[in-house]
Write a protein that holds these residues in place. Structure first.
Motif, PDB file in Angstrom:
ATOM      1  N   LEU A 172      63.515  41.327  29.912  1.00  0.00           N
ATOM      2  CA  LEU A 172      62.904  40.458  29.245  1.00  0.00           C
ATOM      3  C   LEU A 172      62.760  39.240  29.785  1.00  0.00           C
ATOM      4  CD1 LEU A 172      64.913  41.165  25.747  1.00  0.00           C
ATOM      5  CD2 LEU A 172      62.450  41.321  26.054  1.00  0.00           C
TER       6      LEU A 172
ATOM      7  N   VAL B 214      55.654  39.090  26.213  1.00  0.00           N
ATOM      8  CA  VAL B 214      56.606  40.085  25.574  1.00  0.00           C
ATOM      9  C   VAL B 214      56.067  39.973  23.849  1.00  0.00           C
ATOM     10  CG1 VAL B 214      59.044  40.468  24.262  1.00  0.00           C
ATOM     11  CG2 VAL B 214      58.702  39.352  26.787  1.00  0.00           C
TER      12      VAL B 214
ATOM     13  N   ALA C 200      60.603  45.457  21.292  1.00  0.00           N
ATOM     14  CA  ALA C 200      60.174  44.518  22.228  1.00  0.00           C
ATOM     15  C   ALA C 200      59.294  45.206  23.114  1.00  0.00           C
ATOM     16  CB  ALA C 200      61.092  43.875  22.916  1.00  0.00           C
TER      17      ALA C 200
ATOM     18  N   THR D  75      57.899  44.537  26.823  1.00  0.00           N
ATOM     19  CA  THR D  75      57.708  43.501  27.964  1.00  0.00           C
ATOM     20  C   THR D  75      56.375  43.890  28.776  1.00  0.00           C
ATOM     21  OG1 THR D  75      58.836  44.531  29.478  1.00  0.00           O
ATOM     22  CG2 THR D  75      60.273  43.404  27.863  1.00  0.00           C
TER      23      THR D  75
END
Length: 398
Positions: free
Chosen positions: A257, A263, A313, A315
Motif C-alpha cells: 500500500l 490504490v 484494496a 494497489t
C-alpha cells in the motif's frame, strides 16, 4: 427477463473456476455470469447453466482443451465469434477474468476484446499472471498477451501476479491449495469491485476513474480483502477488516500500500453502515498510502450485507517504461502544432549565429565605403546576414 447491469465473463480454466466460485456466493445474484472454455470438463465444473456456457471449438478440439497453445486458443474462440456477439449483445458493462499463460485465455481474450470493441461495451480485464514455478514460457506468453494484445485497445487492465502468494504462504503449502486461495481472493475482489460499480449508494466509483487510471499503462497490481462482522468483531469490526486486508495472501505484504502509485479502495456493508463509519474506515485505509498516491474510493450498502462489511484494496504500481511513454504521449498532445512556415522559420533560425566577433572587410578595409541602403557591401554577405556556413564539421566535436 431483466437485464443485469454487469456481466462477468470467465475465460479458460482459471476464469471458469472463478465464475464458479461467484455462482456459489448469493451476494453475486445481481451479476450475469458467463464462461468460455475449450475444455468441456472445466465448463462443467463452473456449475453455470447451459445457456451461460460456451464450449469453444467443439468440432475441432472435441472439448479436450488447447494443450497450452495460444494459437489454438485464438482459433477456437475466433470460430465462436458470432455466438460471443449474441451472448454480449446489449451488455452495458463487461468484466473479463482469467489466468494468462495457457491457451484458451491468452489466445481468446483478444478475440473477446475485439467483439466488445465492435459492440462498444466498456470492458475491464482482470487477469492473473502465472507462478514463476510454472516456467518462463508461460510467463512470457502472459506478458506478451498483456503488452501486445490487451493494453493498446482495452479500456482497463488489472494484472495480478500469483507469486504474491509466496510472501505469506508457508513453503510446505500444497500447490493445489495455493491455486484455490488465489481463485478465492480474485473472486472476492471481483465481487467488491462490481458491487460498488452497481450500488455505489454511499461513494460511487465510476468506471471512468478506472479507465483514466489504467488505460494503456502496464501496471503491477496486488489485492487485499478483509471481511468482518458485528457478531464476531463487535464495534471494532472496521479495524478487524483493515487488519485482515493487510494480511491478505494476494496483497504481498502491508508495504504494498505504501509503495503504490494508485490504490482502489472499496467498502461493502449492510444498511446499518453509516457515512461516519465509512469515512472513519476509508481514512484509516488512506493513512496506509503515500500523500501523492492517487486514490479511487467506493462504498455501497445492501440488505445481503447486514451485520457484515468487506474492505478491499487494489494497489497499482506503474511500469517505469509505461509511465515515460504515457508522459511523452500526453506532452505531444498538449504541444501546439507548428505550421509549415513556422517550421521553415525554425530551420532558418538554426542557421543564424550571433555576431560575437569583429567583422573584417579584408582587402577592402582601406578603400572607400560602398553602401546600398543600410548595407555595407564591402562586408561579405554571409557575415553581414549572420549566416553560418556549413563547413562539413557541424556536430563534430572539435
Amino acid at each position: 427477463m431483466e437485464q443485469k447491469k454487469i456481466t462477468v465473463l470467465g475465460i479458460g480454466g482459471t476464469g471458469c473456476r472463478i465464475v464458479g466460485i461467484l455462482r456459489e456466493n448469493p451476494l453475486s445474484a445481481p451479476l450475469r455470469l458467463l464462461a468460455i472454455d475449450s475444455d468441456s470438463a472445466g465448463l462443467e465444473r463452473s456449475g453455470l447453466p447451459e445457456e451461460a456456457r460456451l464450449l469453444a471449438g467443439a468440432r475441432w478440439r472435441a472439448g479436450r482443451g488447447c494443450g497450452g497453445s495460444v494459437l489454438d486458443g485464438q482459433r477456437v474462440v475466433a470460430h465462436e465469434r458470432s455466438r460471443i456477439e449474441k451472448l454480449l449483445e446489449g451488455v452495458p458493462f463487461l468484466l473479463v477474468i482469467g489466468g494468462l499463460g495457457g491457451g484458451t485465455a491468452s489466445g481468446g481474450m483478444p478475440v473477446v476484446l475485439s467483439v466488445a470493441r465492435k459492440l462498444e461495451i466498456p470492458t475491464l480485464f482482470f487477469v492473473s499472471l502465472p507462478f514463476t514455478l510454472e516456467g518462463h514460457s508461460k510467463r512470457k506468453i502472459a506478458e506478451d498477451t498483456v503488452k501486445e494484445e490487451l493494453l493498446g485497445l482495452a479500456d482497463a487492465v488489472i494484472c495480478l501476479p500469483n507469486d504474491l502468494l509466496f510472501s505469506v504462504l508457508e513453503s510446505t503449502t500444497p500447490l493445489s491449495n495455493a491455486f484455490k486461495l488465489a481463485d478465492q481472493e480474485l473472486s472476492r475482489t471481483v465481487l467488491a469491485l462490481t458491487m460498488v460499480l452497481l450500488h455505489g449508494n454511499l461513494l460511487a466509483a465510476d468506471f471512468g476513474n478506472f479507465i483514466t487510471l489504467l488505460r494503456r499503462k502496464k501496471s503491477f497490481c496486488s489485492i487485499g480483502v478483509g471481511v468482518a462482522s458485528s457478531e464476531i468483531d463487535g464495534e471494532n469490526r472496521g479495524e478487524a477488516a483493515m487488519e485482515r486486508l493487510l494480511h491478505s495472501p494476494l496483497l504481498g505484504g502491508a508495504d504494498k500500500l505504501g509503495e503504490a502509485d494508485a490504490v482502489i479502495f472499496t467498502l461493502l456493508g449492510g444498511p446499518e453502515l453509516s457515512l461516519g463509519e465509512t469515512k472513519q474506515l476509508l481514512e484509516l485505509a488512506g493513512r496506509q498510502v503515500k500523500p501523492e498516491t492517487r486514490l479511487i474510493v467506493g462504498a455501497a450498502t445492501g440488505e445481503e450485507w447486514a451485520g457484515k462489511l468487506m474492505l478491499s484494496a487494489v494497489t497499482v504500481r506503474f511500469d517505469a517504461e509505461s509511465e515515460a511513454s504515457e508522459l511523452l504521449r500526453s506532452s505531444s498532445e498538449r504541444a501546439p502544432k507548428r505550421t509549415r512556415s513556422a517550421a521553415a522559420h525554425a530551420a532558418d533560425a538554426d542557421q543564424l549565429i550571433l555576431p560575437l566577433e569583429p567583422i573584417s572587410k579584408g582587402v577592402m578595409e582601406r578603400g572607400p565605403q560602398v553602401k546600398w541602403g543600410n548595407d555595407d557591401l564591402d562586408v561579405p554577405t554571409f557575415k553581414r546576414r549572420n549566416i553560418a556556413i556549413d563547413n562539413g564539421k557541424r556536430g563534430v566535436e572539435q
